[in-house]
Each structure stands twice: as structure tokens, then as C-alpha cells.
Design a protein around this motif. Sequence first.
Motif, short mmCIF file in Angstrom:
data_model
loop_
_atom_site.label_atom_id
_atom_site.label_comp_id
_atom_site.label_asym_id
_atom_site.label_seq_id
_atom_site.Cartn_x
_atom_site.Cartn_y
_atom_site.Cartn_z
N LYS A 142 0.82 -1.14 -0.08
CA LYS A 142 0.04 0.00 -0.02
C LYS A 142 0.83 1.34 0.01
O LYS A 142 1.25 1.76 1.04
N GLY A 143 1.37 1.66 -1.05
CA GLY A 143 2.20 2.81 -1.38
C GLY A 143 1.38 4.09 -1.99
O GLY A 143 2.10 5.26 -1.85
N GLY A 144 0.29 4.13 -2.02
CA GLY A 144 -0.73 5.31 -2.45
C GLY A 144 -0.29 5.64 -3.88
O GLY A 144 0.30 4.80 -4.75
N THR A 145 -1.23 6.48 -4.56
CA THR A 145 -1.11 7.00 -5.91
C THR A 145 -0.60 8.38 -6.05
O THR A 145 -1.03 9.07 -5.35
N VAL A 146 0.22 8.74 -6.82
CA VAL A 146 0.62 9.87 -7.33
C VAL A 146 -0.17 10.29 -8.60
O VAL A 146 0.49 9.58 -9.56
N ALA A 147 -0.48 11.46 -8.56
CA ALA A 147 -1.34 11.99 -9.74
C ALA A 147 -0.50 13.45 -10.19
O ALA A 147 -0.64 14.40 -9.16
N PHE A 148 0.03 13.30 -11.20
CA PHE A 148 0.82 14.66 -11.74
C PHE A 148 -0.25 15.50 -12.25
O PHE A 148 -1.15 15.08 -13.34
N ALA A 149 -0.15 17.02 -12.05
CA ALA A 149 -0.82 18.14 -12.89
C ALA A 149 0.18 18.60 -13.94
O ALA A 149 1.02 19.40 -13.26
N ARG A 150 -0.03 18.60 -15.23
CA ARG A 150 1.24 18.89 -15.97
C ARG A 150 0.76 20.19 -16.79
O ARG A 150 1.29 20.47 -17.79
N SER A 151 -0.22 20.80 -16.51
CA SER A 151 -0.85 21.90 -17.07
C SER A 151 -1.73 22.80 -16.37
O SER A 151 -2.24 22.24 -15.26
N ALA A 152 -1.83 24.19 -16.84
CA ALA A 152 -2.98 24.83 -15.71
C ALA A 152 -4.27 24.29 -15.62
O ALA A 152 -5.03 24.32 -14.68
N ALA A 153 -4.79 23.51 -16.59
CA ALA A 153 -6.11 22.99 -16.91
C ALA A 153 -6.05 21.88 -16.12
O ALA A 153 -7.00 21.47 -15.20
N GLY A 182 10.57 12.27 -11.46
CA GLY A 182 11.00 12.70 -12.80
C GLY A 182 9.78 12.65 -13.84
O GLY A 182 10.17 12.41 -15.01
N ALA A 183 8.96 13.56 -13.48
CA ALA A 183 7.62 13.72 -14.37
C ALA A 183 7.87 14.92 -15.04
O ALA A 183 8.00 15.97 -14.84
N ASP A 184 7.99 14.74 -16.57
CA ASP A 184 8.31 16.12 -17.36
C ASP A 184 6.94 16.81 -17.12
O ASP A 184 5.87 16.57 -17.26
N GLY A 185 7.36 18.30 -17.04
CA GLY A 185 6.35 19.39 -16.90
C GLY A 185 5.25 19.21 -15.75
O GLY A 185 4.35 20.02 -15.81
N ALA A 186 5.74 18.36 -14.81
CA ALA A 186 4.89 18.52 -13.57
C ALA A 186 4.91 19.86 -12.94
O ALA A 186 5.62 20.01 -12.44
N ARG A 187 3.77 20.54 -12.74
CA ARG A 187 3.57 21.78 -12.09
C ARG A 187 3.16 21.41 -10.65
O ARG A 187 3.58 22.26 -9.70
N SER A 188 2.46 20.53 -10.38
CA SER A 188 2.17 19.98 -9.09
C SER A 188 1.86 18.52 -9.00
O SER A 188 1.82 17.85 -9.93
#
Length: 468
Positions: A142-153, A182-188
Amino acid sequence: MDEALTATGAQAPRRPYRDVSLWLDQVAEQGDDLAPRPPLAGDLVVDVCIVGGGLTGLWTAHYLLEAHPDIRIAILEKEIAGFGASGRNGGWCSALFPASAAALERRHGVDAAVAMRRAMIDTVDEVGRAAEQLGIDCDFVKGGTVAFARSAAQERLARAELDEAQRFGTDPLVTIDPARFGADGARSAVFDPSCARLQPAKLVRGLARSVEARGATIYEGTAAIDFAANRVTTAHGTVHADAVVLALEAYSATLPKTHRRLLPLYSLMIATEPLPAAVWDEIGIEHGQTFGDYRHLLIYGQRTADDRIAFGGRGARYHYASAVRDDYDRVPRVFEHLRQALRELLPATRDARVTHTWGGPIGVPRDWHATVSFNRSTGVGFAGGYVGDGLSTTNLAGRTMADLVTGRRSELTRLPWVGHDSGRWEPEPLRFLGANLGVSAMALADAEERVTGRPSLAAAAVRPLTGH
């Protein structure tokens, strides 16, 4: 390789089940020969007949046996246990439910929505607990999920998800520093701890052996042709039972009486070779973690126990008349899209070799709202409509169905998905046009947001039709 005799006495090669997915290939490599169990050999009378040898049916059998060890259970499976989505999925044991908390609130009220969310969160731990109790080593972490936001939208979608979680007070979502990855363009990035990575074929195959050892009988190579009150008809005989449980998910479309209940929509996956430690240091995803981003045409990935990336997503089209065929599992265009999407998201994977490609249908209800139900007057139960979020939801369905079949009232039988009717999909060609328009709209929405930098109008138009 074991072989079977044909009607003429000639030897026919067994179906190559290990080619169905990375997961089945791995269990075969570890000693499970995937040989089909014997089929039904004539008419049969049991207490419960379960149609479908995937996780929904097997969890139902498990919890029935937990409560009533002497209960007589027959499980009918056209292929082998775990052949369908249970042996092909992305390995996310998550608290995700196809209908959002806000959609559940609109349909059922805030208390019911909160109860459903809490039940899903608890289910993640229940899967791990039950697997450990049964001695099933399915790589559960149980390591959880990482969700990347890669644009303003995408950041707007991430903030909306955080706001919804805070409003309902059930999901412990937090923001984390995207620079850790190392996620390209990840803003948050948003982290959801309520998710475990596991190897689904190890779970479903282990669960099949467990219920079998405790008295249930699994008849493989036995397809249901029809069902009625207290009865299931196959080419090998008729099973008479006090309770019939339909647990076919996307394959519900293959039976005339449930043909339009769930739409079989294909989701495809790729897996890389095992990646060296230096590459994983650059990627930053830890063991037990799953990952994705906030694009509309869904992607999902995990770091496997042997350090591969298993990565999947939507994009394959729906096939006319809800057709389900083996050759639909493999679409080179979609596999190439997944390769490019993975390299774009995680540039450290650019030289990684893809070793496995596979896919399969998921079950989509008309309103994207999963259900579990049991009609006591006919003795027929139904569970499904997970829209790809089934690795945990199947467990909750199995626990709930066991209570419904045995007449036990519980917190589970009061959850809002119990008895929910999603309605039927439209007849063709409307079904074909609508389903493929939805897939195209999601791809268009991502392209629209890349160009405009604003939330997609196409996505806004489709969201009410996708459980949000």
C-alpha cells in the motif's frame, strides 16, 4: 504442453493463456500451468451458482464460505479463473469508484455518498488483510497513488479533486512536491494514500485455489448460455441453485438478457523490461506506488515488484453490437500511443524496451455507477459496472453479495450502490455512435487544453455522462 482430444480424436493445442497478459505470463513462469479445470459434466444442484470465475465471483464465494463453510457453491467459467479483467488490469487496488462523490451525493444524498467513500477506502485494507490471511502472495504494497498535474487546466482538476475530498472529509489527499519525481512538466502533484500496488493474476489465481480447497467447485471451459430464476443453462448441463450470481463484468454483453446492461469498452496496457536502480532513482516512483496524471483520456501505471513499469490507458474504440473478440485486445495504434505517453510523462523510460502488450474489455454501465443487487423472488444477483476500478470494488461486491444472498442485513447492504439500476444502453447504432464519440471527445479534450491552456469545453460536455 498438455493437450486435449478433439471430437475426432486428434490432439488440439491448449489455448495459450499465458499470452493474455504480463500477469498471467508471470504466474505461469512461477509454476501455475494455467491448465483448465474440468468442465461441468451434467446437471447439478447446489446452493449458489456463480457465473464468472473472476474476482467478483471468487470474492463472493470466499465470503459465503467464511460465513457458511458447508454451503455448496458451483462457479462456471468459460475460460480459466482470471481470464478476464481480473487477470489483465493495471494492478491498482484503489478506493476509486466510477461515480464521483459529488455524483453519489446528487443521486443518494451526502450521508450515503460519505458511506460509500468510506467503504471503498476500507476495502483497500480488506483486500490486503484477506490475501495475507489466505497466504496469497500477490505483491500487495500500500504505497498510494501519485497524480501529476502537468498544465494549468490539469491543475484546476487537481484542485477540484482536493476540494471535493475536503468537503466530504473521507479522502486524505495531500499535495506533494513534484520535484521529487522525474515527471516531465509536472507543475504540482496530489498524493492519495488509499491505494495499493498488487499483481492481479497472483491474487485471482490464489483466490481460486483457496475457495476450491474449502469446498467450492470451479467448472472451467463452461460458458453460461442463459439463466432464469434459480437456474443456469450451459452446453454441458443445467445448474439448479437457490441463488444465481452473475459476475461477468464486460462479458455480460455476451448473454442476451444482459446484453445492454454493460458496455464492453477496451483498455490496453504495455509493460517495460525491468528497469535499473539508476532509472528508478530518476523516476522517483517507489515500490507500492501507482501513478497517473489529470488528462482526460485516462492513463494509469505502477512500479511492479520486479521493477518494470506496467502502464495502460484508454483510446481503443468500442466495437459494434458490444462485440467481444480476442483480436480486439491488441491495437498497435493504441500500444504506440501508450509508449509515447509513457516516454513523454517519464523521460527516463525513453530507452526502456517494451516486453508485453495486452488488453481487454471493461464493463461500463449507462450512468457509470457500479451496482450490486439480489432479487430474492427470483434468486438472481448481479454485480459489476466497475469501469476499470474493479480490483478493490470486486471485494466490496463479494462481501455485499454474500450478505444479500444469505439475507444478512449489514452496513454493506445499506450502501447506496445496492439495488442501483443504471438503465440499459441504447440499441445500435446509437450505442456505437455515442460510445465512440465519448472516447474521441476525451482525446479531443486533451488536445484542446494543450492548445488553449484552458479547461476543455469538450470535456465539460461529456463529464455528466461519465459519472461526474
